[in-house]
Design an enzyme around this catalytic site. Structure first.
Site, PDB file in Angstrom:
ATOM      1  N   THR A   1       0.964  -2.016  -8.004  1.00 18.95           N
ATOM      2  CA  THR A   1       1.136  -0.637  -8.435  1.00 18.95           C
ATOM      3  C   THR A   1       2.386  -0.784  -9.296  1.00 18.95           C
ATOM      4  O   THR A   1       3.088   0.487  -9.604  1.00 18.95           O
ATOM      5  CB  THR A   1       1.370  -0.152  -6.837  1.00 18.95           C
ATOM      6  OG1 THR A   1       2.844  -1.016  -5.941  1.00 18.95           O
ATOM      7  CG2 THR A   1       0.979   0.245  -6.266  1.00 18.95           C
TER       8      THR A   1
ATOM      9  N   TRP B   1       7.022  -5.044  -5.585  1.00 16.18           N
ATOM     10  CA  TRP B   1       6.546  -4.340  -6.760  1.00 16.18           C
ATOM     11  C   TRP B   1       7.059  -3.097  -6.919  1.00 16.18           C
ATOM     12  O   TRP B   1       6.362  -2.128  -7.734  1.00 16.18           O
ATOM     13  CB  TRP B   1       5.576  -3.335  -5.221  1.00 16.18           C
ATOM     14  CG  TRP B   1       5.702  -2.829  -3.964  1.00 16.18           C
ATOM     15  CD1 TRP B   1       6.121  -4.185  -3.070  1.00 16.18           C
ATOM     16  CD2 TRP B   1       6.691  -2.483  -3.280  1.00 16.18           C
ATOM     17  NE1 TRP B   1       6.615  -4.036  -2.193  1.00 16.18           N
ATOM     18  CE2 TRP B   1       6.798  -2.493  -2.110  1.00 16.18           C
ATOM     19  CE3 TRP B   1       7.410  -0.694  -4.067  1.00 16.18           C
ATOM     20  CZ2 TRP B   1       7.672  -1.662  -1.821  1.00 16.18           C
ATOM     21  CZ3 TRP B   1       8.154  -0.202  -3.639  1.00 16.18           C
ATOM     22  CH2 TRP B   1       7.877  -0.428  -2.236  1.00 16.18           C
TER      23      TRP B   1
ATOM     24  N   ASP C   1      11.916  -3.093   8.415  1.00 19.81           N
ATOM     25  CA  ASP C   1      11.204  -2.839   6.985  1.00 19.81           C
ATOM     26  C   ASP C   1      11.893  -2.361   5.519  1.00 19.81           C
ATOM     27  O   ASP C   1      11.653  -0.899   5.100  1.00 19.81           O
ATOM     28  CB  ASP C   1       9.662  -1.619   6.841  1.00 19.81           C
ATOM     29  CG  ASP C   1       8.771  -2.012   5.870  1.00 19.81           C
ATOM     30  OD1 ASP C   1       8.819  -3.101   4.628  1.00 19.81           O
ATOM     31  OD2 ASP C   1       8.661  -0.054   5.561  1.00 19.81           O
TER      32      ASP C   1
END
Length: 565
Positions: free
Chosen positions: A182, A248, A308
């Site tokens: 992406t 990303w 995360d």
């Protein structure tokens, strides 16, 4: 019409189209290495964050604090997609290139909105079920006469910027193992540099450089080292193969030291008890040699991450005057809630300050972060911590203004509960090992988000603008004393860069914005553009925030808005 006349008509039309195409091609100014090196002073917007510093700052003064209230819609465009639209408009001369979800690339006349060509990448065979956090695309890179896009099925596609014809395309990985792309590519010294998504699927992250002319692979740097590589001993045996470390978001480049800076995402699985150790180079910034991908240094924001918190957020290169000493700095607003200033020449921490409520990363010792063990989940143990895994800031980029010495940060105010679960790796399936729920930050009971200005010389907050809705759009600052960003309730907002006062809001757009605004000058006029197109991770993973009726009812649908005086 007889055959002779019909042939003559088509021949004349063919000549006309050929002349038109030749004139169109001659109008396009190639994007050279020299132009990229001086992109900060170009009239266009030549790369994802305008220039190699990733500043998101433009030296344009035509639109300023006095006249911004006179901004009007110049032109607009509607897409067929009702998912997240994140890409900035990339502009060279009077040509704009911008991507939509699902890898559609559009070329416009930047001043009028005339659609010049459209390319739609074939995703019919792609495994989109393994794409995390919406089917977005973050934009293109320009080099020579070509425009480059990374795709959800892991291709890099090069197209002729004038005609839209494919020059080459190269697939980096299969699309059914959890990998996707992406990222907006970055071109450095004739190399197209990209990174991959997939940290939630146990994909082993990497940064890849391709030859801009041919698409041939030049180098690949895995972000999770093998056992025989430096940092390999920070992982349990065999864990590096599914270690995450996705890359990303677009990096930065310092030509003075010939160094590429790229952020690295979370380790896999999420549950850290399954992979003891620091887990290098996850949740880090890597300083790389752009010629061969070798690591010069690293700095890890969150060791042995289990929340995360990633480390992919953009790294902005800026000079810093801190406590009487001048540094060649690198600043980033990390997912873990800390604003970091790092010496980009050696990777040493200059300072770190909280810009959101942050409890899991508890502090720093000898320039390195340490975490609170009581905030670490385990199987059968639920914890509460701030920020949530959506971060104090997520995908949408900050901007740094050299006039105000401020970083403008789109901020989320969320916390979370998190509990460990059992998990085993299986290719193409989520590799988490944790359950979770996003909740409100009790320190901000009426706000999901804000925009704030942080003095890069001190790390202290200068001003703050609170929002009842999350603030999920990138930031743009200009020499006109303005900061632009899109709101979730569907406006492009212009702030006074020094005070945070709202000076202008666009008329109601058709959707909330997670877009990245950009600005350029065509034909002597300054323009500002942004996608409206709500989506991204918040509606999918947002927990209590996504369930809030005000958030749940944000309209979707892609719509490009271009404004000028």
């Amino acid at each position: 019409m007889n055959t002779t006349k019909r042939f003559g008509l088509w021949a004349a039309l063919g000549c006309l189209l050929a002349v038109s195409a030749a004139a169109s091609a001659s109008d396009y100014k190639p994007v050279t290495d020299a132009r990229l090196l001086h992109a900060a002073s170009d009239d266009g917007w030549l790369m994802y964050r305008r220039d190699y510093t990733s500043s998101g700052y433009a030296p344009f003064k035509q639109i300023d604090t006095a006249n911004v209230k006179r901004l009007k819609l110049a032109w607009d465009y509607t897409t067929e997609y009702h998912t997240g639209h994140e890409a900035p408009a990339i502009v060279n001369g009077d040509r704009m290139f911008i991507t939509t979800p699902k890898n559609e690339l559009l070329a416009f006349q930047a001043s009028t909105g005339k659609l010049l060509w459209k390319y739609k990448h074939d995703l019919s065979k792609a495994a989109l079920r393994t794409v995390c956090c919406d089917v977005v695309n973050r934009g293109v890179a320009l080099y020579g006469d070509d425009v480059y896009m990374a795709t959800l099925d892991n291709y890099v596609v090069a197209l002729n910027a004038v005609s839209g014809k494919v020059v080459w395309k190269h697939q980096l990985m299969r699309a059914d193992k959890g990998y996707a792309m992406t990222v907006a590519p970055l071109v450095v010294k004739g190399k197209v540099i990209v990174g991959v998504s997939g940290g939630e699927y146990g994909a082993r992250g990497f940064i890849q450089a391709l030859d801009a002319k041919t698409g041939k692979e030049v180098w690949r740097r895995y972000t999770v080292p093998a056992p025989n590589e430096p940092g390999g001993d920070t992982w349990p045996k065999g864990a590096y193969k599914t270690g995450g470390g996705a890359t990303w978001l677009t990096g930065s480049y310092d030509p003075a030291t010939d160094t590429l800076f790229w952020g690295v995402g979370n380790p896999g699985p999420w549950l850290a008890t399954l992979r003891p150790g620091k887990n290098l180079y996850t949740d880090s910034v890597l300083a790389l040699d752009p010629n061969d991908g070798k690591v010069k240094w690293y700095y890890q924001y969150t060791p042995n991450d289990t929340w995360d918190y990633d480390g992919t957020n953009e790294t902005v290169l800026t000079d810093i005057d801190y406590q009487g000493k001048t540094y060649k700095g690198l600043v980033t607003a990390s997912r873990n809630g800390w604003f970091y200033a790092i010496d980009r020449t050696d990777g040493k921490l200059i300072y770190a300050t909280k810009f959101a409520t942050a409890t899991s990363v508890a502090g720093f010792k000898d320039g390195q972060p340490y975490t609170d063990d009581s905030k670490r989940p385990a199987v059968g143990k639920e914890i509460y911590t701030c920020p949530s895994f959506l971060g104090g800031k997520n995908w949408w980029p900050i901007s740094v203004d050299p006039q105000t010495h401020a970083a403008y940060v789109p901020t989320l105010h969320t916390c979370m509960t998190m509990k460990g679960t059992t998990v085993a790796y299986k290719a193409g399936l989520p590799f988490l090992g944790e359950s979770f729920n996003v909740t409100r930050d009790k320190h901000f009971p009426n706000e999901w988000g804000s925009v704030q200005a942080i003095d890069v010389n001190t790390g202290k907050q200068v001003w703050r603008h609170g929002s009842k809705l999350p603030w999920n759009s990138g930031m743009l600052s200009t020499a006109g004393g303005l900061v632009f960003s899109g709101s979730a309730d569907g406006h492009l907002v212009a702030f006074d860069a020094r005070t945070g006062k709202v000076l202008w809001k666009s008329p109601q757009m058709t959707s909330g914005s997670i877009g990245v605004p950009s600005t350029w000058i065509s034909g002597g006029k300054q323009y500002v553009a942004i996608w409206a197109g709500w989506g991204g991770g918040t509606p999918i993973w947002g927990g209590d925030m996504a369930k809030d009726p005000a958030v749940r009812n944000i309209p979707t649908g892609g719509h490009l808005y271009v404004f000028t005086l």
